[in-house]
Structure formats: structure tokens, C-alpha cells
Design an enzyme around this catalytic site. Structure first.
Site, PDB file in Angstrom:
ATOM      1  N   ARG A 123       0.792  -1.232   0.000  1.00 35.24           N
ATOM      2  CA  ARG A 123       0.000   0.000   0.000  1.00 35.24           C
ATOM      3  C   ARG A 123       0.829   1.288   0.000  1.00 35.24           C
ATOM      4  NH1 ARG A 123      -3.026   1.750   3.106  1.00 35.24           N
ATOM      5  NH2 ARG A 123      -4.602   2.506   1.701  1.00 35.24           N
ATOM      6  N   CYS A 138      14.866  -4.323  -3.686  1.00 31.19           N
ATOM      7  CA  CYS A 138      15.670  -3.448  -4.534  1.00 31.19           C
ATOM      8  C   CYS A 138      14.808  -2.538  -5.403  1.00 31.19           C
ATOM      9  CB  CYS A 138      16.623  -4.283  -5.371  1.00 31.19           C
ATOM     10  SG  CYS A 138      17.686  -5.260  -4.320  1.00 31.19           S
ATOM     11  N   GLU A 139      14.130  -1.606  -4.780  1.00 30.69           N
ATOM     12  CA  GLU A 139      13.300  -0.600  -5.441  1.00 30.69           C
ATOM     13  C   GLU A 139      13.289   0.617  -4.525  1.00 30.69           C
ATOM     14  OE1 GLU A 139      11.354  -0.865  -8.278  1.00 30.69           O
ATOM     15  OE2 GLU A 139      11.715  -3.009  -8.594  1.00 30.69           O
ATOM     16  N   TYR A 188      -6.028  -5.453   2.419  1.00 30.70           N
ATOM     17  CA  TYR A 188      -5.116  -5.194   1.295  1.00 30.70           C
ATOM     18  C   TYR A 188      -3.660  -5.217   1.748  1.00 30.70           C
ATOM     19  CZ  TYR A 188      -9.664  -3.895  -0.420  1.00 30.70           C
ATOM     20  OH  TYR A 188     -10.997  -3.931  -0.727  1.00 30.70           O
TER      21      TYR A 188
END
Ligand SMILES: *Cc1c(COP(=O)(O)O)cnc(C)c1O
Length: 421
Positions: free
Chosen positions: A317, A348-349, A376
Site C-alpha cells: 500500500r 531493490c526498489e 489489502y
């Protein structure tokens, strides 16, 4: 009645119901999702009793959290279910849910899914296009059954929420505009294997005002009048889900305020059709936390990072919707070495964060809880970066149950194979 959850500090330790989360972390490991059964039950009952004075059915929206134990808890309360895939249908059936209380929504139901749904005897298929109506007629004819259907209309109401979770505007892929909807209703009325049940809409999620719900209900009632004039009668109105929760400083209507607003419209317009509501987030959202451990603190003059063992694959989210979740230490230390941290995961982002600029007094190895992740959270998780699917735990007073075991390395690769040698 307002929103309540059963997570809180007791003697500087964070608890879910009667169990300390440090204990859960010690026994189950981190990261893991932890739910409170009492919170789920309370929220469902608050919805159900808010509509006491009007014929209604609460159909919990399974995509918010589809763990079998969550569905089990709700089945025992007598809940109906709103599903969007055959996978969710199978889960509800496995949990002992009543097929007759299932509403099947979604824009892309396949032949196989329709076949499963009709064989199981679901209460209603919510149709989103003319092609889908023809498809359902064909499948129902093949099975020699009558398919109960509603048509999802798009009331063209602005839900005032994040664009990714707004579904009720004219240019949305969901539902049919009023003119198309009337034509499809007329077609449906003439089909031998179709039984018209009702009309449906769902305008979006995390709505924090009653106005858009009222506006869409008014439009549905106008439309029902239009259908009556061409001889089509209905037996229910499905207003969808979407009521928001408190993540941070929102002030959404309570289920009571929401119910009263809708019932006032129904009574004023002299409509006495039973109403279906499909809350997801408002039932389970505040009933779950993500328990995670600080791996590393990375301090610099520009920015401090707390690298934790849960990432965007476990809780999407923040990365997907810029969603805010409160983040708290499991143990309050009482010292005063607070710093502002970006709480980030190992993925890795750069989008891999759980919270930004959070002022906390924490050290490496400490436990944190990320709040309001019952909806969610796990249901949107993935194995990106080949991270194992995490465990889920349900607290019930002073007991806990592992309701989903942590995935193993072997399980993560069991459906894959090397090429032949
Ligand atoms: C997602 C969805 C819901 C539930 O939405 P919440 O915001 O979680 O209450 C209800 N109905 C339909 C058709 C949905 O797609």
C-alpha cells in the site's frame, strides 16, 4: 459506534488483545501479519446492527483479506461474501460459507469461473458488460440452470479518493453507464436462463464522506424507477463497499452514520428493496498489524533509514497508493534519543518503504508494528525478490493461532522445474 481495535500498549509493551506482540515475534518470527479476532467480529457486528432497522445483508469483500481463518470467523457470524474470482469462491466454500449469500463481482469473469459459480449456486452474479450477459446466458443454458444476476451501473460519482481506488467515474472500466445499463436490463429480461435480481454499484474504496454514497444511492433509485416504467422489477439494491477507515488523521463516517445516511435516502424515496453492502476494508483494516524487526539503522546528515525485515512485497500500500500506516515500537523505552527515520524494506526498489520521516526511539533488533494492515495487506503481497510469503497469526484473547505458516524455500519453487538435461 465508532471504530475500535484491540491493539494497544500495556505497561510499555504493545499488545493484541491479551497477548504481547514480543511473545508472538519470539514464537513465530518476523515479519508476520497479526490479526485480532475480536476486532474483526466487532466491526462486522457494528455494520450488521447499524442496518438493523432495514432489510439488509452484509457481504464481506473477500479480496481485502482472504485468509481461511478470517473467512471462518465471518462465516460463523452469518456473513455473506463479495468475491471477484473462482479462487475466492473456493476459499469461501472451504471456510464453510453459504453460496447463496455470495455476490460475484468483477469485469473479467471467465467461462470456467462462471461455471464454478453457477454450479456452487452463488446468490448473484454482478454483470459489468453486455458481452458478459451473453456469456452467462450461454453457460447457464449449458448447465440447465437460471443464473441470478444484477447489473453493475456506474453512477458517475466522484468518490474523492486515490485515483487507483476510484471506480465510479464515467471513464472507469467498471459497470455500465445508465443508458447502456437499461438496454442490457431489457435484453436480460428476455433471456430464458437469466433471472434478474437487482442493481449494483461500487464507487471506490477508502471513502471518507457519506455524500458520494448518498449520491450514488439516489441515482440507483432514479434508475430503478426508470426500469419499473419498462416493466422490470428488482429484488435488491447492492450499494457496494468502500467505507474508509482511520489510518492517520482521516475522519470517515462511522458505520452507524453511513447506515443512517443510506436508510434515510431509502425511506425518503419510499424504497423498500433489501440492501446489500460489501464492506472489506472497514471490517478487517484496523484488525491487523504487520510485525517487523529493525535490521539496520543507517544514519547520515541528509536522511536516516531504518531498514526493516518487511518490504513492499509484503505490504504494497505505501508504494502503490502512497498509503499511510502508523508505525510504532513494540517496546516503549522511555529514553529520549529520538530521530526521524524513513522505514524501508530490503527490496531493490526505491518505492520500497513502509513510512517516511517517522520520529522514533529505536535500535537495531527492535520490533516495530505497522498498523491498520488487515485489509489489502497480505492479500496484495507477492514474492518479488524471491522473498518468502510471510506467516499470518490470529489472536483470540490470550491465545494465538498460526493461520498461515511461513512459506518454505521448497514451497516457493515447487511449481518450477529445470529444463531437461
Ligand atoms: C473491492 C470491492 C469492495 C470492497 O471495497 P472496500 O473499500 O474494501 O470496502 C466491494 N465491492 C466491490 C465490487 C469491490 O470491488
Amino acid at each position: 459506534m465508532s471504530f475500535v481495535d484491540y491493539f494497544k500498549y500495556v505497561d510499555n509493551q504493545y499488545y493484541g488483545e491479551e497477548l504481547s506482540l514480543s511473545e508472538i515475534a519470539a514464537k513465530v518470527g518476523t515479519p508476520c501479519y497479526v490479526y485480532s479476532r475480536a476486532t474483526i467480529e466487532r466491526q462486522w457486528r457494528v455494520f450488521d446492527s447499524a442496518f438493523d432497522s432495514y432489510p439488509h445483508r452484509v457481504c464481506y469483500s473477500v479480496k481485502a483479506n482472504s485468509n481461511l481463518a478470517v473467512l471462518d470467523v465471518l462465516t460463523r457470524l452469518g456473513s455473506g461474501f463479495d468475491i471477484v474470482s473462482a479462487g475466492e469462491l473456493h476459499r469461501v466454500m472451504r471456510a464453510g460459507g453459504d453460496a447463496g449469500k455470495i455476490v460475484f463481482s468483477g469485469v473479467g469473469k471467465s467461462d470456467t469461473e462462471l461455471c464454478h459459480a453457477l454450479k456452487a449456486g452463488v446468490g448473484c452474479l454482478n454483470i459489468e458488460s453486455e458481452s458478459e450477459l451473453h456469456r452467462i446466458q450461454a453457460v447457464a443454458q449449458e448447465l440447465r440452470v437460471k443464473a441470478p444476476i444484477s447489473i453493475r451501473v456506474n453512477p458517475d460519482v466522484d468518490a474523492n479518493t486515490h485515483p487507483y481506488i476510484a471506480t465510479g467515474l464515467r471513464d472507469s472500466k467498471f459497470g455500465l453507464g445508465a443508458r447502456d445499463a437499461e438496454r442490457v436490463f431489457v435484453l436480460a429480461a428476455a433471456m430464458p436462463n437469466i433471472e434478474i435480481k437487482g442493481i449494483a454499484c461500487h464507487i471506490g474504496s477508502q471513502l471518507t464522506e457519506t455524500r458520494p454514497f448518498i449520491d450514488s444511492l439516489e441515482k440507483l433509485i432514479d434508475f430503478i424507477g426508470q426500469l419499473a416504467r419498462v416493466g422490470i422489477g428488482l429484488s435488491h439494491i447492492d450499494i457496494g463497499g468502500g467505507l474508509g477507515i482511520i489510518y492517520h488523521n482521516e475522519s470517515p463516517p462511522t458505520p452507524d452514520q453511513y447506515a443512517n445516511a443510506l436508510i434515510n435516502v431509502l425511506k425518503r424515496r419510499k424504497c423498500n428493496l433489501p440492501i446489500i453492502i460489501q464492506p472489506g476494508r472497514a471490517i478487517v483494516g484496523n484488525a491487523g498489524v504487520l510485525l517487523t524487526r529493525v535490521e539496520y539503522l543507517k544514519m547520515s546528515s541528509d536522511r536516516n533509514f531504518a531498514v526493516v525485515d518487511a518490504g513492499m512485497n509484503d505490504l504494497l500500500r505505501p508504494a502503490l497508493y502512497q498509503g499511510f500506516h502508523e508505525i510504532l515500537p513494540v517496546r516503549l523505552s522511555g529514553s529520549s534519543t529520538r530521530h526521524a527515520y524513513d522505514i524501508v524494506g530490503p527490496v531493490c526498489e526505491s518505492a520500497d518503504y513502509l513510512g517516511k520521516g517517522r520520529v522514533l526511539d529505536i535500535g537495531e533488533g527492535d520490533l516495530l508494528v505497522v498498523r491498520s494492515v488487515g485489509a489489502y495487506g497480505f492479500s496484495m503481497s507477492s514474492e518479488y525478490n524471491s522473498r518468502l510469503r510471510l506467516a499470518e497469526v490470529m489472536i483470540d484473547r490470550d491465545k494465538y493461532y498460526v493461520i498461515r505458516k511461513r512459506q518454505t524455500v521448497d514451497q516457493s519453487m515447487e511449481n518450477e522445474s529445470l529444463l531437461p538435461r
